[in-house]
Design a protein around this motif. Sequence first.
Motif, PDB file in Angstrom:
ATOM      1  N   UNK A   1      27.461  36.362  47.701  1.00 27.96           N
ATOM      2  CA  UNK A   1      28.440  37.114  48.470  1.00 27.96           C
ATOM      3  C   UNK A   1      28.323  36.818  49.964  1.00 27.96           C
TER       4      UNK A   1
ATOM      5  N   UNK B   1      45.481  41.469  49.636  1.00 24.49           N
ATOM      6  CA  UNK B   1      44.945  42.825  49.601  1.00 24.49           C
ATOM      7  C   UNK B   1      45.194  43.476  48.246  1.00 24.49           C
TER       8      UNK B   1
ATOM      9  N   UNK C   1      45.458  41.892  45.393  1.00 23.27           N
ATOM     10  CA  UNK C   1      44.533  41.264  44.452  1.00 23.27           C
ATOM     11  C   UNK C   1      43.139  41.863  44.603  1.00 23.27           C
ATOM     12  N   UNK C   2      42.724  42.075  45.861  1.00 24.07           N
ATOM     13  CA  UNK C   2      41.373  42.592  46.072  1.00 24.07           C
ATOM     14  C   UNK C   2      41.258  44.026  45.596  1.00 24.07           C
ATOM     15  N   UNK C   3      42.283  44.832  45.843  1.00 19.78           N
ATOM     16  CA  UNK C   3      42.186  46.214  45.370  1.00 19.78           C
ATOM     17  C   UNK C   3      42.205  46.259  43.844  1.00 19.78           C
ATOM     18  N   UNK C   4      42.706  45.181  43.215  1.00 22.39           N
ATOM     19  CA  UNK C   4      42.701  45.126  41.747  1.00 22.39           C
ATOM     20  C   UNK C   4      41.387  44.544  41.224  1.00 22.39           C
ATOM     21  N   UNK C   5      40.463  44.185  42.123  1.00 22.43           N
ATOM     22  CA  UNK C   5      39.145  43.774  41.670  1.00 22.43           C
ATOM     23  C   UNK C   5      38.769  42.336  41.962  1.00 22.43           C
ATOM     24  N   UNK C   6      39.674  41.552  42.580  1.00 24.19           N
ATOM     25  CA  UNK C   6      39.354  40.151  42.839  1.00 24.19           C
ATOM     26  C   UNK C   6      38.516  40.031  44.111  1.00 24.19           C
ATOM     27  N   UNK C   7      37.519  39.137  44.096  1.00 24.96           N
ATOM     28  CA  UNK C   7      36.784  38.867  45.325  1.00 24.96           C
ATOM     29  C   UNK C   7      37.683  38.049  46.237  1.00 24.96           C
ATOM     30  N   UNK C   8      37.249  37.859  47.499  1.00 26.10           N
ATOM     31  CA  UNK C   8      38.067  37.106  48.449  1.00 26.10           C
ATOM     32  C   UNK C   8      38.312  35.689  47.947  1.00 26.10           C
TER      33      UNK C   8
ATOM     34  N   UNK D   1      38.146  34.633  44.858  1.00 27.27           N
ATOM     35  CA  UNK D   1      38.978  34.697  43.657  1.00 27.27           C
ATOM     36  C   UNK D   1      40.451  34.864  44.043  1.00 27.27           C
ATOM     37  N   UNK D   2      40.703  35.689  45.044  1.00 28.21           N
ATOM     38  CA  UNK D   2      42.084  35.882  45.501  1.00 28.21           C
ATOM     39  C   UNK D   2      42.642  34.576  46.060  1.00 28.21           C
TER      40      UNK D   2
ATOM     41  N   UNK E   1      43.309  32.476  42.869  1.00 24.14           N
ATOM     42  CA  UNK E   1      44.354  33.011  41.975  1.00 24.14           C
ATOM     43  C   UNK E   1      45.710  33.134  42.658  1.00 24.14           C
ATOM     44  N   UNK E   2      45.703  33.493  43.929  1.00 26.59           N
ATOM     45  CA  UNK E   2      46.964  33.864  44.580  1.00 26.59           C
ATOM     46  C   UNK E   2      47.366  32.863  45.652  1.00 26.59           C
TER      47      UNK E   2
ATOM     48  N   UNK F   1      47.788  28.760  44.512  1.00 30.10           N
ATOM     49  CA  UNK F   1      49.012  28.448  43.749  1.00 30.10           C
ATOM     50  C   UNK F   1      50.274  28.539  44.594  1.00 30.10           C
TER      51      UNK F   1
END
Lengths: 568, 378
Positions: A8, A470, A472-479, A481-482, A485-486, A489
């Motif tokens: 982290x 934000x 994505x992160x509030x849904x559980x993704x790390x920075x 990962x966001x 994933x987001x 793409x």
Amino acid sequence: MSVRRVARALEQRLLTLVAALTAVVLLVLFYYPVATVFADAVLADGRLTIEPITAILTSEFYLVDIIWFTAKQAFYSTLASLALGLPAAWLFSRFEFRGRETLRSLTILPFVMPSIMVAIGFVATFGRNGTLNRALSAVGLPPVELLFTLEAIIVAHAFYNAPLVARVVTAAWESVDARTIETARSLGASPRRAFRDVVLPQLLPSIGVGATLTFIFTFASFPIVLALGGFQLATIEVFIYSRVRDLAYAEAASLAVIETVISITLTAVYLRYEASQRSAGGAANPLPRRSVLPTDWTPKSTLRTAGIAGYALVVGLVFVVPIASMILASVTGGDGGFTLANYAFLAERQATGASFQVKPLPAILNSLAFAAGTLVVAVPMGVTMAVLTTRRYRGRGLIDVLSMAPFAVSGIVVGLGLLRGLVFGVDVLGTRIRVTGALAIVAAHAVGAYPFVTRNVAPLFARLDGRLVESARSLGATRTRALVDIELPLVWTGVVAGAAFAVAISIGEFDSTIILAEGAGSYTMPIAVERFLGRRLGPATAMGCLLLLVTSASFLVVDRFGGRWGEL
Amino acid sequence: MRLELDAVSKRYGSATALDSVSLSVDDGEFFTLVGPSGCGKTTTLRCIAGFEAPTEGTVRFDGESMAGVAPESRGVGVVFQNYALFPHLSVGENVAYGLRFTDPPGGGSRDERVAELLDLVDLAGFEDRDPDSLSGGQQQRVALARALAPGPDLLLLDEPMSALDARLRDRLRRQVKRIQSELGVTTVYVTHDQSEALAVSDRVAVLNRGRVEQVGRPRELYHRPRTRFVAEFLGENNVLDAVVESRPETGGIRVGVGDAVFTLAEGRRVLGRGDPVSGERAESDGRDGDRPARPAPGDELTFCVRPEQLRVGAETNQIRGTVVDTEFQGATTRVRLDWGGTELVVAVEDGGEKSDAAFEVGTTLEVGFAPASAHIVE
């Protein structure tokens, strides 16, 4: 648990780490080499001196024949580009015709075309045995010699920059709101008056942008002037190259410093101007388009149609004929019949005496290898820069300027710097570190290419809503990962377009490659073309067609995935 | 889940976005932050979600400090004004995104959970649709379903309706309220729309310039605003500055506004008896305690009277004004009166078509208000 904590901590510093790495790469590949050029210019035997620079600035030859000529040809080229580009902007924005969209997207094509290839096209058209003279002799007229004249350089520059002018002005014209003209008309203005009072003021900034960019580009133009002007009509760039060939490095460096100062000043002025003039984008109510062919033939509409037809003819002559001539010449034998011998020659493995120490096949393979190397360096660098330039933090303005500086420094200066700084070697803690010419070429290409990646990717990052990450992160993704994933793409198309640009830039790069190429081991296609040019037109045109193929493929990728070039 | 903000401040350089904000939201409560733009309501929300770290103060979830806890570890669902749907994912993939990081609550499969949530927001069967193909209201419901899918302990809604048209907004507001009370999830709702705040909330905090002006139940805030700002921000109000003239034996206070003298009832000034929130506030800043409970003659005070409390023809506290403007609004008509340079708004119940002539511009109108309907503010 501690592994996770380390992971982290790493993640939080990931951007900083990547940014630092990019900074180091930029420092080694760009700033240090350019600094050595500056040092060459102001240091003699370890003493500080301004003698080489003052020698140039007090020499009539340099001031008049080189610097003044450079400015003059840039000025005329700018006028020619405006003359050729503005009617296109008018047609693109005010008329509807078949192929309008296609033609409009084709205006980006010259930007990715290697300038040496354009030079071949012009030689194949206007040269002694070119299309023009063949046509003249076919109708019994004497041949004309247009090569090695200022006019040839100016037309070739217009080939490059008129599409740029057309792009920029079309965008501005399309963002003019029809309601503003209707308002002026309802307040009593005639159509002509409304154009002058409402439309023209909105176009002028874009015309200024197009003209300034053209001037900057043509001021630093090298391969076109070298191929079409020779050393008789030399710009600063060409003369730096000739000094380097004569191993007069101090003089070359002094010239390079003068040129860089002028270029950076022009670019700085341009960037200031551009920032204050950026338009808001497409209009809610764009101006209506009309058909090219008038519905009724009044004297006025007939005149207009004739004017458009005449313009189309000029466009065909300047843009289509050189390319067509190059393709034609590549498949024409000495007897005037069809032949593939020129292409067969490219594929020859064994160098014969006739190839003038330039082996075509290795050049092609080198080009591909350098392009791959450029991709590996320029894409991550460009994407990192795109992230950095769209974040807000202290000192961002400085980062913006430093990261875009390679735009303003000519390839020849970068090449010279890499040659003096890295290829000749540098002492680090008592160890002499040397870089091979091939590596230096990849470095130069990457430095030239990454701003294009940045320019393609940065607008997409800027448009990304921070709230997506934000969410994505509030849904559980790390920075990270966001990011995966987001963000990636959503900017992927820009990365692909930027990569295609990078390939095109690398394949076509001439300025620094010609300085760094050390024999057959690191010759690229454009260098081979230059060596063939003037000696054997056939292989040159065949190689030119290959360049055309590669850059057209890049263009198709850019057109499919990009569509965003900022103001370029 | 119980949410507490303890003296949270947020400064950007020299600018203060939040100035010692203290709030507590009970488990299952629908709590609204309302205020004009720039009041700090969105900053408060972002501090709760973990997108911003407070410069000072503490955010606590069920008593546990959230300092240093990343947004993804807080278990908070967020819905933004612009929906922020992931444009490259389908509706179903959007809703399922949070389930990549946690098992679906309730033990079913991910697909079942997605279907359940889409059904909850009346979008059953929309899984494969492209977010771009949906209307604004539908997109907002997808965003809500996405935020709720992982089963958050806390739901944060940042102006979720303001991009929608009025009629749709009303309907969606009721739907959100219904879903919230069905699930019982603690909810913090941010809006600049005071009527929305009053309509849906269990309790409301009014924010102004980074400070909490007042916290309370909607009716309490409407009828007993503590400050002039709250009085003017929530609904329409006539706010008048006055000087205390006397305190008659019969009770109440006599005050002068210009040449006019009004009688106000007393006792409303003292807030918070039996109200835990106001009581808490009084403890936290001590301001209420210091204030003199009984204004003396010569003191200046400010009081307000709601437009619907100004009655045409009332005898007490009479005001004679000239009609300058009327607006027909269906059940009532808003009449603006000029009273010696002061503008007053009166809400008159509509009397049918005949009343067109009654409030013609320029006519003189006599209105009055009961002493108990006036309310003194800070």
